[in-house]
Design an enzyme around this catalytic site. Sequence first.
Site, short mmCIF file in Angstrom:
data_model
loop_
_atom_site.label_atom_id
_atom_site.label_comp_id
_atom_site.label_asym_id
_atom_site.label_seq_id
_atom_site.Cartn_x
_atom_site.Cartn_y
_atom_site.Cartn_z
N CYS A 132 0.82 -1.21 0.00
CA CYS A 132 0.00 0.00 0.00
C CYS A 132 0.86 1.27 0.00
CB CYS A 132 -0.97 0.00 1.18
SG CYS A 132 -2.34 1.16 0.99
N ASP A 201 -3.55 1.44 10.04
CA ASP A 201 -4.76 2.26 10.18
C ASP A 201 -5.25 2.25 11.61
OD1 ASP A 201 -4.77 1.80 7.16
OD2 ASP A 201 -6.36 3.27 7.50
C1 RUB Z 1 -4.03 3.14 3.44
C2 RUB Z 1 -3.23 2.19 4.26
C3 RUB Z 1 -1.95 2.74 4.87
C4 RUB Z 1 -2.25 3.26 6.28
C5 RUB Z 1 -1.07 4.02 6.86
O1 RUB Z 1 -5.29 2.64 3.06
O2 RUB Z 1 -3.60 1.07 4.52
O3 RUB Z 1 -0.99 1.73 4.97
O4 RUB Z 1 -3.37 4.12 6.25
O5 RUB Z 1 -0.83 5.19 6.11
P1 RUB Z 1 -6.24 3.56 2.14
P2 RUB Z 1 -0.18 6.51 6.79
O6 RUB Z 1 -5.50 3.87 0.90
O7 RUB Z 1 -7.46 2.69 1.93
O8 RUB Z 1 -6.59 4.79 2.96
O9 RUB Z 1 1.16 6.07 7.33
O10 RUB Z 1 -0.06 7.49 5.66
O11 RUB Z 1 -1.09 6.95 7.87
#
Ligand code: RUB
Length: 312
Positions: A132, A201
């Site tokens: 991701c 998340d």
């Molecule tokens: C995003 C996702 C990211 C986390 C952490 O999912 O799973 O790994 O949110 O990101 P989506 P961050 O694209 O569905 O929002 O470190 O930027 O908080």
Amino acid sequence: MPSKFLLSTAEKIRDMRIRGASKIARAAAEAMMEEASLAKADSPEEFAGIMRYAAGCLLQTRPTAVSLPNAIEYIMAPLEKAFSQGSGVEELRAIVRGRAKEFVENSVQATKKIGVLGAELLGVKSVVMTHCHSTAVVSIFAEARKQGKFISAFVKETRPRYQGHITARQLSELGVKVNLIVDSAALYYMDRVDAVLVGADAIAMDGSVANKIGTRLTALAAAKMGKPVHVAAETYKIALKAKTGSSIPIEMRSPLEVVPEEFVRENRGIEILNPSFDVTEPEMISDIVTEAGVLSPPFSASIMEAVSRLGY
Ligand code: RUB
């Protein structure tokens, strides 16, 4: 009437033009700040009502990223306290604006600190697999590169929304050698990798980590090949009310993210399932890099210690 800015922020979070747990939380805080600035209220009751409504709109957008309710709580708890103590409209407005600004600033600082702490976990020539797109993870790569480390990455494309493409572009811009791979190639390439690095998340109190669907499968592949899994996340990703991962709600998204509308129309008997996140058990996680330090197993103890030290 809620402001256009609030409604458009909520819409952007829902349809993922704003995405990733920390960006969602910061955008929500900024929308609360703007709403407080614009609110025309004749009484504290009216002002608190406007802010509660705004909080409700934002909270309905995406269910899994606990950063969102935690950001709202950071702003609303002092507002409710001051309201119950009889503060006036301008005092309440200043509280919301001040807390929202503070949340965003803290979040930006936390991401930088995670970069510094996380980079220490990577060797001078590390090969890292990602899943991701996470700003906390990118921050670690950025710091490692700043320190002159030669990092290369196997970046999973991350079906169905291809957030891996964002990661691939950003890492490449940092001078990381990037190999973009399909999700199902994770185990195929795991023997060439030193570590897996993912964001979060939500983190339950036992150290279970909710992150983009496929994270758990990647962690299983890493366990099979004896590779560590590092999680990078700000402490506001800790879900204080979730004792274990099973109480973290998992967002189900539209089948149209998986197949075109035509396929749905022509195959009415096929149910298309699109869970957006999964939960990785603490046993498969080596450590959790937060701005408050690198948390190690047993996570129930290290998370509790961090939480009490931070005064949550
Ligand atoms: C995003 C996702 C990211 C986390 C952490 O999912 O799973 O790994 O949110 O990101 P989506 P961050 O694209 O569905 O929002 O470190 O930027 O908080």
